[in-house]
Design a protein around this motif. Structure first.
Motif, PDB file in Angstrom:
ATOM      1  N   LEU A 145      -2.287  -0.149   4.155  1.00 40.42           N
ATOM      2  CA  LEU A 145      -1.180  -0.939   3.605  1.00 40.42           C
ATOM      3  C   LEU A 145       0.170  -0.432   4.097  1.00 40.42           C
ATOM      4  O   LEU A 145       1.050  -1.218   4.451  1.00 40.42           O
ATOM      5  N   LEU A 205      -6.680  -6.417   3.461  1.00 41.21           N
ATOM      6  CA  LEU A 205      -5.908  -5.447   4.239  1.00 41.21           C
ATOM      7  C   LEU A 205      -5.402  -6.097   5.520  1.00 41.21           C
ATOM      8  O   LEU A 205      -5.769  -5.722   6.634  1.00 41.21           O
ATOM      9  N   ASP A 231       1.068  -8.841   4.947  1.00 40.61           N
ATOM     10  CA  ASP A 231       1.607  -9.766   3.953  1.00 40.61           C
ATOM     11  C   ASP A 231       2.383 -10.850   4.684  1.00 40.61           C
ATOM     12  O   ASP A 231       3.057 -10.608   5.667  1.00 40.61           O
ATOM     13  N   GLU A 264       2.408  -2.885   6.512  1.00 42.46           N
ATOM     14  CA  GLU A 264       3.610  -3.395   5.868  1.00 42.46           C
ATOM     15  C   GLU A 264       4.887  -2.768   6.423  1.00 42.46           C
ATOM     16  O   GLU A 264       5.987  -3.118   6.003  1.00 42.46           O
ATOM     17  N   ILE A 291       0.493  -5.007  -5.938  1.00 44.89           N
ATOM     18  CA  ILE A 291      -0.660  -4.231  -5.471  1.00 44.89           C
ATOM     19  C   ILE A 291      -1.920  -4.704  -6.181  1.00 44.89           C
ATOM     20  O   ILE A 291      -2.972  -4.897  -5.547  1.00 44.89           O
ATOM     21  N   ILE A 337       5.235  -2.623  -2.444  1.00 46.23           N
ATOM     22  CA  ILE A 337       3.843  -2.239  -2.194  1.00 46.23           C
ATOM     23  C   ILE A 337       3.770  -0.820  -1.658  1.00 46.23           C
ATOM     24  O   ILE A 337       2.960   0.007  -2.110  1.00 46.23           O
ATOM     25  N   ARG A 354      -3.275  -7.774  -4.624  1.00 43.44           N
ATOM     26  CA  ARG A 354      -3.525  -7.764  -3.182  1.00 43.44           C
ATOM     27  C   ARG A 354      -5.015  -7.992  -2.904  1.00 43.44           C
ATOM     28  O   ARG A 354      -5.867  -7.305  -3.439  1.00 43.44           O
TER      29      ARG A 354
END
Length: 412
Positions: free
Chosen positions: A332, A404, A407, A336, A398, A221, A401
């Motif tokens: 992101l 926000l 994950d 992440e 992506i 990602i 997804r």
């Protein structure tokens, strides 16, 4: 539930606005001094080469020192790193002001102090960017990043104009005022309080220096969003051709060029206000792809336009869509990335940004020289849309997804 909902409003996190005010003061100072330095260097030397050297002196440390800066951001208290860097930037501005008031400032001294400022800004930036997630809950991080972006856009719109206006009094006054603004930023940052425990110190080696690169290669990602931005900026750099469009295609004067330069920033600023109030919470991957594709489409409209107002509208939309992409991309990357890696990942991101901006302008100039400005911008816009299509296929995580938020893989 009511109390929980209330706690997700940005105004309940004063530390973030404390930080934001510091960054705005620093951003305005940098934009103002950039105008003064360029004008004074050209006044002294009438040399385009020296103007180019200003850009080179800022670009080289931003690329060569980014990875060590990221390592430092992950080894020390990030607030303290920012404070130390800004303090030395303040010293350089004070020296510029003092030498200018005394009449002892020459082009070599200006380039030297700009080089010093550039080095410390390179070390400051990864730490500064990595602080934001520690100031607000993850649920409102996109709004915080949008507000943070609004400060940068405001500085890029107002700062150069303010610097140019103050330059009428003399460059010494610009340097003095930006030194005061930087000192305010230092004081605000030094008094910022938030919870952060730096990790155990480890020596710098090649593996740790490039660990941000290795992490990004592993996390699809992050790799996808950063590389999408890299290629979109490389291909869609129509703003580098604005002087050609203003004079030869839109047949406007310097005031028209000023409007064209301001239009993307105004679009981005207004969009940042919207995103600060309304959180993106559905199909964010597709929204990001759509915004980048829209960026390419707006570039095509700009390329084909022979009307100033249509061109301004296209650039306005281009800037607004770029802000949407930036907020999603930045969020992101932040959520992440583990906190202990945010400095090093941010440093790699800054290399992507600096490289794509500089090379994008170079690519646009070379292509315009070969096929003309209109065709160059047209090719860039079409290329951006093609890249979006390819990335949707190559990075399905992506595309799929939804929100926000972190994950599930991150908590396993």
């Amino acid at each position: 539930m009511t109390n929980e909902h209330a706690s997700l409003k940005l105004r309940h996190y004063p530390a973030f606005f404390h930080f934001w005010l510091s960054r705005v003061a620093s951003g305005f100072a940098f934009q103002m001094v950039s105008v003064a330095v360029g004008w004074q260097i050209y006044d002294m030397t009438h040399s385009a080469l020296n103007l180019g050297l200003i850009g080179l002196i800022q670009f080289v440390p931003a690329v060569l020192l980014a990875l060590p800066a990221g390592h430092i951001a992950d080894q020390f208290h990030r607030r303290n790193v920012v404070v130390v860097c800004q303090f030395f930037e303040w010293i350089a501005l004070v020296a510029l002001a003092g030498l200018s008031f005394a009449g002892w400032l020459n082009e070599a001294a200006i380039l030297t102090f700009i080089g010093i400022i550039s080095v410390f800004r390179t070390f400051e930036n990864p730490s500064g960017r990595a602080i934001v997630p520690a100031l607000v809950p993850e649920a409102i991080l996109p709004r915080a990043l949008a507000i943070n972006g609004s400060g940068g856009q405001a500085a890029s719109i107002i700062g150069p104009a303010l610097g140019g206006f103050l330059y009428l009094l003399g460059p010494s006054y610009v340097y003095a005022i930006t030194a005061v603004m930087t000192l305010i930023s230092v004081i605000l940052m030094a008094s910022l309080k938030y919870q952060y425990a730096p990790p155990k110190r480890v020596p710098m080696n090649m593996e740790r220096l490039f660990s941000g690169v290795a992490f990004i290669r592993k996390e699809k990602i992050i790799l996808g969003v950063l590389s999408l931005d890299l290629f979109a900026v490389l291909l869609g750099g129509a703003t580098a051709l604005l002087p050609i469009f203003a004079r030869d295609i839109l047949h406007t004067e310097a005031w028209g060029l000023g409007l064209l330069r301001a239009a993307p920033a105004v679009g981005a600023l207004l969009m940042s206000f919207y995103l600060a109030k309304y959180t993106l919470n559905r199909r964010v991957g597709m929204v990001m792809f759509a915004s980048v594709a829209g960026f390419g489409l707006a570039t095509i409209v700009f390329a084909l336009s022979a009307n100033l107002w249509l061109s301004l509208a296209a650039l306005f939309v281009l800037g607004a869509l770029d802000m949407i992409s930036m907020v999603i991309r930045s969020t992101l990357v932040q959520i992440e990335t583990p906190d202990e890696m945010r400095g090093r990942v941010g440093a790699v991101n800054s290399i992507f940004i600096n490289t794509s901006n500089q090379l994008g302008e170079f690519e646009s100039g070379i292509l315009a020289a070969a096929v003309g400005a209109v065709n160059a911008a047209l090719i860039g816009g079409i290329g951006t849309i093609v890249v979006v299509g390819l990335w949707m296929v190559w990075f399905p995580s992506i595309r799929k997804r939804e929100k926000l938020v972190r994950d599930e893989r991150s908590s396993e």
